[in-house]
Design a protein around this motif. Structure first.
Motif, mmCIF file in Angstrom:
data_model
loop_
_atom_site.group_PDB
_atom_site.id
_atom_site.type_symbol
_atom_site.label_atom_id
_atom_site.label_comp_id
_atom_site.label_asym_id
_atom_site.label_seq_id
_atom_site.Cartn_x
_atom_site.Cartn_y
_atom_site.Cartn_z
ATOM 1 N N VAL A 180 0.967 -1.113 0.022
ATOM 2 C CA VAL A 180 -0.119 -0.126 -0.018
ATOM 3 C C VAL A 180 0.839 1.333 -0.039
ATOM 4 C CG1 VAL A 180 -1.870 -1.055 1.164
ATOM 5 C CG2 VAL A 180 -0.158 0.253 2.647
ATOM 6 N N VAL A 181 0.261 2.336 -0.531
ATOM 7 C CA VAL A 181 0.914 3.723 -0.255
ATOM 8 C C VAL A 181 -0.222 4.562 0.184
ATOM 9 C CG1 VAL A 181 2.431 3.616 -2.445
ATOM 10 C CG2 VAL A 181 0.309 4.549 -2.593
ATOM 11 N N GLY A 182 0.087 5.562 1.026
ATOM 12 C CA GLY A 182 -0.683 6.375 1.509
ATOM 13 C C GLY A 182 -1.128 7.390 0.392
ATOM 14 N N GLY A 183 -2.455 8.171 0.853
ATOM 15 C CA GLY A 183 -3.203 8.918 -0.166
ATOM 16 C C GLY A 183 -3.262 10.268 0.687
ATOM 17 N N ASN A 184 -3.979 11.205 -0.067
ATOM 18 C CA ASN A 184 -4.062 12.670 0.681
ATOM 19 C C ASN A 184 -5.068 12.459 1.757
ATOM 20 O OD1 ASN A 184 -5.662 12.325 -2.124
ATOM 21 N ND2 ASN A 184 -6.721 14.001 -0.941
ATOM 22 N N HIS A 185 -6.096 11.604 1.675
ATOM 23 C CA HIS A 185 -7.004 11.318 3.020
ATOM 24 C C HIS A 185 -6.309 10.597 3.980
ATOM 25 C CE1 HIS A 185 -10.567 13.202 1.327
ATOM 26 N NE2 HIS A 185 -10.111 12.916 0.297
ATOM 27 N N ASP A 186 -5.270 9.903 3.836
ATOM 28 C CA ASP A 186 -4.687 8.852 4.815
ATOM 29 C C ASP A 186 -3.641 9.837 5.956
ATOM 30 O OD1 ASP A 186 -5.960 7.162 3.739
ATOM 31 O OD2 ASP A 186 -4.170 6.633 2.452
ATOM 32 N N CYS A 187 -4.376 10.713 6.540
ATOM 33 C CA CYS A 187 -3.738 11.944 7.325
ATOM 34 C C CYS A 187 -2.624 11.456 8.290
ATOM 35 C CB CYS A 187 -4.667 12.989 7.954
ATOM 36 S SG CYS A 187 -5.936 13.657 6.727
ATOM 37 N N PHE A 188 -2.981 10.316 9.069
ATOM 38 C CA PHE A 188 -2.424 9.948 10.003
ATOM 39 C C PHE A 188 -0.889 9.453 9.603
ATOM 40 C CE2 PHE A 188 -0.641 6.586 12.992
ATOM 41 C CZ PHE A 188 -0.864 7.169 14.010
ATOM 42 N N LEU A 189 -0.734 8.971 8.156
ATOM 43 C CA LEU A 189 0.661 8.460 7.663
ATOM 44 C C LEU A 189 1.616 9.703 7.650
ATOM 45 C CD1 LEU A 189 -0.731 5.881 5.215
ATOM 46 C CD2 LEU A 189 -0.064 5.472 7.534
ATOM 47 N N ASP A 190 1.049 10.618 7.610
ATOM 48 C CA ASP A 190 2.144 11.874 7.154
ATOM 49 C C ASP A 190 2.162 12.848 8.283
ATOM 50 O OD1 ASP A 190 3.648 13.887 6.248
ATOM 51 O OD2 ASP A 190 1.813 14.751 4.649
ATOM 52 N N ARG A 191 3.284 12.947 8.940
ATOM 53 C CA ARG A 191 3.634 13.468 10.257
ATOM 54 C C ARG A 191 3.585 15.022 9.970
ATOM 55 N NH1 ARG A 191 2.758 11.392 15.034
ATOM 56 N NH2 ARG A 191 2.941 8.898 14.383
ATOM 57 N N ALA A 192 3.687 15.477 8.712
ATOM 58 C CA ALA A 192 3.493 16.999 8.047
ATOM 59 C C ALA A 192 2.076 17.421 8.265
ATOM 60 C CB ALA A 192 4.035 17.400 6.839
ATOM 61 N N ASP B 204 -4.238 21.822 5.107
ATOM 62 C CA ASP B 204 -3.010 21.480 5.623
ATOM 63 C C ASP B 204 -3.322 20.045 6.498
ATOM 64 O OD1 ASP B 204 -1.613 23.786 5.126
ATOM 65 O OD2 ASP B 204 -1.863 24.654 6.772
ATOM 66 N N ASP B 205 -4.642 19.741 6.716
ATOM 67 C CA ASP B 205 -4.884 18.351 7.114
ATOM 68 C C ASP B 205 -4.775 17.424 6.378
ATOM 69 O OD1 ASP B 205 -6.993 19.589 5.955
ATOM 70 O OD2 ASP B 205 -8.374 17.982 7.061
ATOM 71 N N PHE B 206 -4.755 17.584 5.089
ATOM 72 C CA PHE B 206 -4.461 16.545 3.975
ATOM 73 C C PHE B 206 -3.152 16.114 4.297
ATOM 74 C CE2 PHE B 206 -7.921 16.619 0.267
ATOM 75 C CZ PHE B 206 -8.775 16.381 1.407
ATOM 76 N N ALA B 207 -2.810 14.728 3.543
ATOM 77 C CA ALA B 207 -1.441 14.301 3.603
ATOM 78 C C ALA B 207 -0.655 14.218 2.405
ATOM 79 C CB ALA B 207 -1.586 12.813 4.086
ATOM 80 N N PHE B 208 0.680 14.108 2.271
ATOM 81 C CA PHE B 208 1.610 14.118 1.180
ATOM 82 C C PHE B 208 1.176 14.857 0.156
ATOM 83 C CE2 PHE B 208 0.692 9.915 3.186
ATOM 84 C CZ PHE B 208 2.307 9.636 3.919
ATOM 85 N N GLN B 209 1.084 16.162 0.277
ATOM 86 C CA GLN B 209 0.927 17.375 -0.795
ATOM 87 C C GLN B 209 2.173 17.968 -1.108
ATOM 88 O OE1 GLN B 209 -3.511 18.873 -0.485
ATOM 89 N NE2 GLN B 209 -2.458 19.243 1.617
ATOM 90 N N TYR B 210 2.147 18.407 -2.194
ATOM 91 C CA TYR B 210 3.392 19.179 -2.742
ATOM 92 C C TYR B 210 2.802 20.188 -3.700
ATOM 93 C CZ TYR B 210 3.578 16.326 -7.025
ATOM 94 O OH TYR B 210 2.938 15.707 -8.102
ATOM 95 N N ASP B 211 3.316 21.368 -4.046
ATOM 96 C CA ASP B 211 3.159 22.471 -4.613
ATOM 97 C C ASP B 211 3.718 22.284 -6.138
ATOM 98 O OD1 ASP B 211 1.879 24.232 -2.616
ATOM 99 O OD2 ASP B 211 3.757 24.829 -1.780
ATOM 100 N N ASP B 212 2.974 22.607 -7.077
ATOM 101 C CA ASP B 212 3.083 22.508 -8.406
ATOM 102 C C ASP B 212 4.791 22.838 -8.830
ATOM 103 O OD1 ASP B 212 1.093 21.287 -9.370
ATOM 104 O OD2 ASP B 212 -0.202 23.166 -9.643
ATOM 105 N N GLU B 213 5.179 24.018 -8.152
ATOM 106 C CA GLU B 213 6.640 24.326 -8.295
ATOM 107 C C GLU B 213 7.591 23.475 -8.082
ATOM 108 O OE1 GLU B 213 4.101 26.069 -6.525
ATOM 109 O OE2 GLU B 213 3.327 27.300 -8.140
ATOM 110 N N ARG B 214 7.303 22.499 -6.924
ATOM 111 C CA ARG B 214 8.472 21.733 -6.456
ATOM 112 C C ARG B 214 7.812 20.280 -6.258
ATOM 113 N NH1 ARG B 214 9.368 24.576 -0.637
ATOM 114 N NH2 ARG B 214 7.005 24.688 -0.729
ATOM 115 N N PRO B 215 7.721 19.681 -7.482
ATOM 116 C CA PRO B 215 7.234 18.148 -7.558
ATOM 117 C C PRO B 215 8.602 17.123 -6.903
ATOM 118 C CG PRO B 215 8.009 18.953 -9.798
ATOM 119 C CD PRO B 215 7.867 20.373 -8.943
#
Length: 395
Positions: free
Chosen positions: A149-161, A218-229
């Motif tokens: 498995v990998v995490g997704g943006n809804h799997d907030c607990f997996l991402d400490r950020a 900010d509660d979503f997980a594993f997000q990045y901005d388009d300028e920094r893929p």
């Protein structure tokens, strides 16, 4: 007397300009109000989609680019005629890969049997510890040799950020029990499978990552901005199976008006509604995995072949050009430069089809399969029903 007349004329001139300016402002406001009303009516009647997460209608496609609409249909036809993009190794047991994504705390009632189960993220709906642990326990109970498995943006607990760890306190410091399920975040793992034909083992190198273009708070997980893929140079070249939550795409589409975005945004690219990442697509061309499993865009669910050849490059070139910010609607409708990409795609595609079906030549063995493994029925919050909901690929 002359001075008074001059002042009077000047005053009349200013009043006339003010009147014309106000009239123009009111007419502009009326025009956009009518345009918004027309758009709302088209949505109600089902002629256009309400937002970018829904699949485009026929009218959406024509408003966006008639050339791209026609070329995409031709491209999909060519893919069908070209057949499977690779062949599993002869005289060896095939590895059956069962693909899931975006279950959002739900459980599909029927999971096909296989050797490897892949879940491409958004296991949970709320992202809490309990929600994730429940999904992990369910996945662990399924009869597969390996589960990844990998995490997704809804799997907030997996991402400490994720801000979930700042707002929910001590409770969220518990550790998940993965129960034999392999969670990958920017990691490569090698899994072994029994070769029932000749004995011994078959191996698959699987790289997984949950990164996704920013799409929430900010509660979503594993997000990045388009300028920094995060993708450049990250995926190892020895990867056989790539698992991401984010889809690949030809180009992200940025338009200045939200209203026109809803009117003209088009479902092109690779099963992603143009909501995926161009940087990820670039890495796909470098690594060329046999299988890429992803999710995130529910309406893009399905399977698509990629051959990493001139035909695909020409098609993606047309999408890239058409989706460029500076391309106005008029230019997209009468894009003679884009026609060269379309004709090039048709030329190389027909050559491949003729070589396979008429000249009886060997099909390419350098391609791969893209699987948007989403199992949700669009954005309804319900699972799709029927055969084919859960995707299966043999390697």
């Amino acid at each position: 007397m002359v001075s008074k007349m001059t002042n009077l004329l000047s005053t009349l001139h200013l009043n006339l300009l003010t009147l014309l300016s106000n009239l123009f402002s009111h007419l502009t406001s009326l025009f956009f109000s009518l345009l918004s009303l027309t758009h709302a009516l088209l949505i109600v009647l089902g002629f256009t989609r309400p937002n970018q997460w829904e699949p485009p209608t026929f009218l959406d496609s024509l408003l966006y680019s008639p050339l791209l609409h026609l070329t995409t249909n031709l491209y999909q036809t060519l893919l069908f005629l070209r057949g499977h993009p690779f062949h599993p190794p002869p005289h060896h047991s095939r590895i059956r890969v069962v693909c899931l994504s975006d279950t959002h705390s739900l459980r599909p009632p029927s999971i096909p049997r296989g050797d490897l189960l892949i879940h491409a993220g958004d296991l949970s709906a709320t992202g809490t510890f309990d929600d994730l642990q429940d999904q992990i326990s369910w996945l662990s109970s399924l009869p597969f040799r390996h589960k990844v498995v990998v995490g997704g943006n809804h799997d907030c607990f997996l991402d400490r950020a994720s801000s979930i760890h700042r707002t929910r306190g001590q409770k969220e410091k518990r550790k998940l029990d993965w129960k034999g399920v392999v969670w990958l975040q920017d990691e490569l793992t090698t899994l072994e499978f029994e070769d029932r034909e000749v004995g011994g083992k078959r191996k698959l190198n699987i790289f997984g990552s949950g990164w996704v273009r920013r799409c929430g708070g900010d509660d979503f997980a594993f997000q990045y901005d388009d300028e920094r893929p995060p993708w450049e140079g990250r995926i190892p070249v020895e990867t056989d199976v790539l698992v991401t939550h984010c889809p690949p795409v030809c180009l992200p589409l940025f338009l200045s008006s939200q209203m026109w975005e809803m009117l003209t945004r088009e479902q092109k690219g690779h099963r992603d509604l143009l909501l995926g990442c161009p940087s990820l697509l670039a890495e796909l061309w470098k690594v060329k995995p046999k299988l890429h499993v992803f999710g995130h865009v529910h309406h893009g669910a399905g399977v698509e072949s990629v051959f990493f050849d001139e035909c695909q490059a020409a098609y993606e070139g047309l999408v890239l050009r058409t989706a460029a910010v500076e391309m106005s609607m008029l230019k997209r409708w009468f894009d003679f430069q884009g026609l060269k990409y379309a004709l090039s795609m048709l030329r190389y595609g027909l050559q491949s089809v003729l070589w396979k079906w008429i000249m009886a030549g060997p099909a390419s063995n350098n391609g791969g399969v893209l699987v948007n493994a989403g199992v949700m029925k669009g954005n309804t919050g319900r699972l799709r029903k029927g055969r084919g909901t859960v995707k299966v690929v043999d390697l």
